[in-house]
Design a protein around this motif. Sequence first.
Motif, short mmCIF file in Angstrom:
data_model
loop_
_atom_site.label_atom_id
_atom_site.label_comp_id
_atom_site.label_asym_id
_atom_site.label_seq_id
_atom_site.Cartn_x
_atom_site.Cartn_y
_atom_site.Cartn_z
N GLN A 78 0.89 -1.14 0.18
CA GLN A 78 -0.04 0.02 -0.17
C GLN A 78 0.91 1.24 -0.15
O GLN A 78 0.60 2.16 -0.81
CB GLN A 78 -0.99 -0.05 1.08
CG GLN A 78 -1.99 1.08 1.24
CD GLN A 78 -2.81 0.99 2.49
OE1 GLN A 78 -2.45 0.17 3.47
NE2 GLN A 78 -3.95 1.66 2.38
N TYR A 79 1.84 1.29 0.97
CA TYR A 79 2.88 2.47 0.96
C TYR A 79 3.65 2.80 -0.34
O TYR A 79 3.61 3.72 -0.96
CB TYR A 79 3.93 2.27 1.96
CG TYR A 79 4.90 3.49 2.01
CD1 TYR A 79 4.38 4.63 2.69
CD2 TYR A 79 6.15 3.27 1.60
CE1 TYR A 79 5.03 5.64 2.77
CE2 TYR A 79 6.79 4.65 1.57
CZ TYR A 79 6.35 5.74 2.12
OH TYR A 79 7.29 7.00 2.16
N SER A 82 1.17 3.88 -3.34
CA SER A 82 0.33 5.31 -2.82
C SER A 82 0.92 6.30 -3.68
O SER A 82 2.24 6.35 -4.21
CB SER A 82 0.20 5.33 -1.59
OG SER A 82 1.35 5.95 -1.11
N GLU A 84 0.72 9.42 -2.62
CA GLU A 84 0.93 10.70 -1.54
C GLU A 84 2.35 10.85 -1.33
O GLU A 84 3.09 9.94 -1.64
CB GLU A 84 0.11 10.40 -0.47
CG GLU A 84 -1.38 10.28 -0.44
CD GLU A 84 -2.10 10.16 0.71
OE1 GLU A 84 -1.67 10.29 1.94
OE2 GLU A 84 -3.20 9.74 0.75
#
Length: 84
Positions: A78-79, A82, A84
């Motif tokens: 997920q990191y 992502s 962001e």
Amino acid sequence: MDKSGLVETVARKTADDGAEVPPETIGQVIDALFGTVERAGAIAEGLRRGETVALLGFGDFHIEETQPALRPGAALSQYVNSTE
């Protein structure tokens, strides 16, 4: 990132958290986990015994066919993926 970059980054992150760990200690821990040319680390020893080495959130090291492999955990995937 090579080992020295990893040691530097971990040292900086521990200092940011108020629990500064000396770079020499971080290097020893990395060597104990992943090993060196001269000495196998804890992960390699576990794999040789036929174990899966699981690190919650990061993933697990295991043997696929005859080769060591990493199956990333949900938090790591997920990191990395992502925006962001």
